[in-house]
Structure formats: structure tokens, C-alpha cells
Enzyme design. Structure first.
Site, PDB file in Angstrom:
ATOM      1  NE  ARG A 128      -0.213   4.812  -4.499  1.00 28.86           N
ATOM      2  CZ  ARG A 128      -0.673   4.055  -3.391  1.00 28.86           C
ATOM      3  NH1 ARG A 128      -0.494   2.805  -3.324  1.00 28.86           N
ATOM      4  NH2 ARG A 128      -1.331   4.579  -2.421  1.00 28.86           N
ATOM      5  CE  LYS A 150       5.851  14.065 -24.710  1.00 27.19           C
ATOM      6  NZ  LYS A 150       6.070  15.268 -25.893  1.00 27.19           N
ATOM      7  CD  GLU A 192       3.065  13.468 -36.132  1.00 27.11           C
ATOM      8  OE1 GLU A 192       4.386  13.823 -36.316  1.00 27.11           O
ATOM      9  OE2 GLU A 192       1.995  14.265 -35.638  1.00 27.11           O
ATOM     10  CE  LYS A 230       7.667   9.266 -29.836  1.00 26.25           C
ATOM     11  NZ  LYS A 230       6.402   9.928 -29.943  1.00 26.25           N
ATOM     12  CD  GLU A 240       8.974  17.436 -24.816  1.00 29.40           C
ATOM     13  OE1 GLU A 240       8.267  16.404 -25.288  1.00 29.40           O
ATOM     14  OE2 GLU A 240       8.423  18.549 -25.049  1.00 29.40           O
ATOM     15  NE  ARG A 245       9.261  12.267 -26.178  1.00 22.98           N
ATOM     16  CZ  ARG A 245       8.769  11.335 -25.538  1.00 22.98           C
ATOM     17  NH1 ARG A 245       9.369  10.940 -24.661  1.00 22.98           N
ATOM     18  NH2 ARG A 245       7.582  10.702 -25.897  1.00 22.98           N
ATOM     19  CG  ASN A 249       6.904  19.074 -30.081  1.00 20.20           C
ATOM     20  OD1 ASN A 249       6.341  18.003 -30.019  1.00 20.20           O
ATOM     21  ND2 ASN A 249       7.227  19.704 -28.941  1.00 20.20           N
ATOM     22  CG  HIS A 252       4.016  18.894 -33.592  1.00 18.05           C
ATOM     23  ND1 HIS A 252       4.609  18.520 -34.712  1.00 18.05           N
ATOM     24  CD2 HIS A 252       3.284  17.797 -33.052  1.00 18.05           C
ATOM     25  CE1 HIS A 252       4.355  17.214 -34.808  1.00 18.05           C
ATOM     26  NE2 HIS A 252       3.402  16.664 -33.783  1.00 18.05           N
ATOM     27  CG  HIS A 256      -0.035  21.303 -30.958  1.00 17.33           C
ATOM     28  ND1 HIS A 256       1.046  21.176 -30.118  1.00 17.33           N
ATOM     29  CD2 HIS A 256      -0.491  20.058 -31.345  1.00 17.33           C
ATOM     30  CE1 HIS A 256       1.281  19.838 -30.107  1.00 17.33           C
ATOM     31  NE2 HIS A 256       0.209  19.317 -30.671  1.00 17.33           N
ATOM     32  CG  HIS A 269      -1.995  15.605 -34.565  1.00 12.49           C
ATOM     33  ND1 HIS A 269      -1.932  16.284 -33.719  1.00 12.49           N
ATOM     34  CD2 HIS A 269      -0.844  14.732 -34.767  1.00 12.49           C
ATOM     35  CE1 HIS A 269      -0.686  16.578 -33.364  1.00 12.49           C
ATOM     36  NE2 HIS A 269       0.022  15.374 -33.850  1.00 12.49           N
TER      37      HIS A 269
END
Ligand code: NAD
Ligand code: GLY
Length: 371
Positions: A128, A150, A192, A230, A240, A245, A249, A252, A256, A269
Site C-alpha cells: 500500500r 505522477k 519539454e 514545475k 490536477e 497543472r 500540457n 500535449h 499525444h 514523446h
């Protein structure tokens, strides 16, 4: 190196209260890893890495741990996005159980974003949740994926569909590891970096616009700036929920979709994000609520070119496949579509814009042409 023989380290604090941690940035840090992580990790440590990174840095990293009695187990996966899977995560979880890592144990993610996301997810799930430390070895992982918590793996149905927010206890970014990184991977990380400049910091944008290399004297400062941008955003919107946040993106939304349309193999990416940023910059010019000056869109294109990033969509990727991936096929176009991050000027982005299908078509046409 400082006069004491310890490496010079820049520190960015990610201030998340009980989950706060430092991001350490410098050269020659791996050799001092034990000293840097002391107090933040206890044995047994388990290092998760991929076979390429292991070949470059595994033995030296493990050697650096030994004098401080930080015995480490080594769990190795295949390099590449395919390892960011439930199958690999399940295997790693079993291995941790077999070597009887306790709740006090610590995982170390030594590698790029794939390893950070995978090891972070395993750390979030095992018993956990146990502690983990990010040791990013790609530029993308240093400036983006190792910071912010993330973690996750992919499903056959899509990328990053399973995961958890699980902050690391420490991030150690040794810039010297970037000297072995293939140039294409380094440039993908620069996409980035350019993103951070475009959304928040014109001076950072100008600093990197003409291209950067792993040997750049200014690299520590550049990485520090990105991480600080960041960190401030994550501090205000860790999960988010407020839209802040989502600013990260920029490029993105379409990026994506391009990655997906290319089967996750055609573009790295960061390369797909470069294409997405070019499109988003021109959408910002055309969108009535942003009206980005054309000169800013052209400056962004030039920065992408000078960092050896792609500006034109490969003709073997069909426009329909990109629209499909965007969820903008005819079936769903009427619902108003995705939310976009657009620029008001270079250095000032904002999230939450709606862009109609006509402008998206126009942006895709633009990606068929050289600037
Ligand atoms: P990666 O981890 O696949 O690394 C790229 C390649 O470089 C791999 O083959 C790896 O073995 C090799 N490599 C790594 N370090 C090296 C070094 N120092 N020298 C030589 N080779 C080295 O790719 P990446 O671009 O670092 O990460 C991409 C992943 O990050 C994607 O899965 C993406 O979804 C994820 N990501 C996550 C976040 C987040 O916030 N969690 C943000 C952005 C991207
Ligand atoms: N890479 C986007 C984020 O961390 O939110």
C-alpha cells in the site's frame, strides 16, 4: 566540484507539506549518491532500472552505496515503453515480496521516464505504498517526469491509464549521465524545456532557443529553472484539479494524438510534443481569445528547429488517424472537443481553451508544411 571534494548541487524544494522533497541537480552526483540519500532511505534498497542504464551506471551506482552499508537489490527490466505495463509491474511486485522488502524499504528508480513511472507505480502499490527515490538519467525525466508524483503504467487501451499520485522522497539528477544519452533522446527532452519557457518564462525560452548540449555550462541552471517552474505549479495543483497543472500540457493535446496515431513508435514523446507545440502556437495566433503575435509563433518554430526537433508530420501518419486519436472524428466533434493550452505571448500560457474543428484542421494542414 567544490573545494571540499563534494559536488556542487543545486536544490529545488517541492513544498508539499508532509510530502515535501528536494530535487538535487548537479554533475558527478551518482558517485556521491549514498551521501545524498542518507537519512531519506534505509536498507534494504531495491534499484529498478533498465538494461541499457544498468550497463552504463548500475555497477558504479551500487558501488557508491556500499561504503554506507546501503545494500541494494537490483531489479532489471527491458528498455522501452513496453515495460511500462501491468505485466512488468506485477513481476516487480512479486520480486519485492520474494526478497521480503518491508514497509520501511525504499525503491530507487534509476533511468528515464519509463523507469520512473513504472518504479513509482510499484512503490505506490507495494504494501500500500513504500518510499521511493528518483534518479533520472534522461533530460525528459530530469525536467519533467521525475518531479510531481505522477506514476503509472499503460494498458493495451491507452497510455498511463493506471497509476497513482505518489511523490518521491528525493530526486537526484546527475547531469553527467546525459553524456551517454543518444542525441535524439536529449533533443526530445529539450522539447519539454522549450515548453516550460513558452508557458512561463521567456528568458528561459531565449536561453535555449539556439540549441543546447549535455556539455552546456548552463545546463544545471536550465534544468533548475524547469524543475522550479514545475515545482511551483505542482505545489498549487498537486492532483490536477484547478487547471493550473494542466498548463504543463502545452503541446500535449495534439502531441499525444500524434504519438498514438504513430503507434507510439514513430515519434519519441518529446518529438510529438514539438509538433503539438508548433500547432498550439499557431492556434494561439488564430484563436480570438489569445491572438499570439505571429513573431512569437515563428520564434517557437525556430527554437524547435535549432534543437533538432521535427516540425512536419510524417506523411505516413494520416490526418484522420490523428483526429481519431484526438477524439475529433465526426462522431464526437459536436461536443466542443478537448481543452487546449494556448499562449497569450511567449512565456505566458493558459489552459482551458476550446478550439473548434476548423482550426484543428487548419493546424494539421500547417504541420504538412515546412515553416
Ligand atoms: P525512456 O525512459 O524510455 O528512456 C529513453 C531511452 O534512453 C531508453 O532506451 C533508456 O534505456 C535510455 N537511457 C536512459 N538514460 C540513459 C542514459 N543516461 N544513457 C544512455 N541511455 C539512456 O524515455 P523518457 O523519454 O525518459 O521517458 C518517457 C516516459 O516518460 C513515457 O512513458 C512518458 O509517458 C513518461 N512521462 C511521464 C511524466 C510524468 O509526469 N510522470 C511526464 C512526462 C513523460
Ligand atoms: N507531465 C505533466 C505533469 O506532470 O503534470
Amino acid at each position: 566540484m567544490s573545494s571540499s571534494g563534494s559536488p556542487e548541487v543545486r536544490v529545488v524544494r517541492v513544498d508539499l507539506g508532509a510530502r515535501a522533497y528536494d530535487v538535487l541537480i548537479g554533475r558527478g552526483l551518482l558517485a556521491h549518491a549514498a551521501q545524498l540519500i542518507e537519512g531519506r532511505a534505509v536498507s534494504p534498497l531495491a534499484i529498478i532500472t533498465d538494461s541499457i542504464v544498468l550497463g552504463h551506471y548500475g555497477p558504479a551506482f551500487e558501488q557508491a552505496m556500499k561504503p554506507r552499508g546501503l545494500a541494494a537489490y537490483r531489479l532489471v527490466v527491458e528498455p522501452g515503453e513496453a515495460s511500462k505495463s501491468m505485466t512488468t509491474a506485477a513481476r516487480l511486485l512479486s520480486e519485492l515480496a520474494q526478497i521480503k522488502v518491508s514497509r520501511a524499504g525504499t525503491l530507487i528508480a534509476l533511468g528515464g521516464g519509463v523507469i520512473g513511472d513504472l518504479a513509482g507505480f510499484v512503490a505506490a502499490s507495494y504494501l500500500r505504498g513504500i518510499g521511493f527515490i528518483q534518479v533520472p538519467t534522461t533530460l525528459l525525466a530530469m525536467v519533467d517526469s521525475s518531479v510531481g508524483g505522477k506514476t503509472g503504467v499503460n494498458l493495451p487501451e491507452g497510455k498511463n491509464l493506471v497509476g497513482a499520485f505518489h511523490q518521491p522522497r528525493l530526486v537526484v539528477a546527475d547531469l553527467d549521465t546525459l553524456t551517454t544519452l543518444p542525441a535524439r533522446e536529449f533533443n526530445a527532452g529539450m522539447a519539454e524545456v522549450i515548453k516550460y519557457g513558452a508557458i512561463r518564462d521567456r528568458a528561459l525560452f531565449d536561453r535555449v532557443a539556439n540549441g543546447t548540449t549535455p556539455q552546456d555550462d548552463d545546463l544545471a541552471g536550465i534544468v533548475e529553472k524547469c524543475v522550479a517552474i514545475k515545482a511551483r505549479i505542482v505545489e498549487r495543483d498537486e492532483f490536477e484539479t484547478t487547471g493550473e497543472r494542466a498548463l504543463l500540457n502545452f503541446g500535449h493535446t495534439l502531441g499525444h494524438a500524434i504519438e498514438k496515431a504513430g503507434g507510439y513508435t514513430r515519434y519519441l514523446h518529446g518529438e510529438a510534443i514539438a509538433l503539438g507545440m508548433r500547432a498550439a502556437a499557431w492556434l494561439s495566433v488564430w484563436h480570438p481569445e489569445t491572438q499570439l503575435p505571429e513573431a512569437d509563433a515563428r520564434a517557437l518554430e525556430q527554437a524547435l528547429l535549432d534543437n533538432d526537433l521535427p516540425l512536419e508530420l510524417n506523411p505516413d501518419i494520416s490526418r484522420d488517424a490523428v483526429l481519431q486519436a484526438l477524439g475529433h472524428d465526426k462522431k464526437v466533434a459536436a461536443d466542443g472537443g478537448n481543452r487546449w493550452v494556448l499562449l497569450k505571448k511567449l512565456g505566458e500560457g493558459q489552459s482551458g481553451y476550446t478550439v473548434g474543428p476548423d482550426l484543428i484542421q487548419k493546424a494539421l494542414s500547417l504541420l504538412s508544411n515546412h515553416p
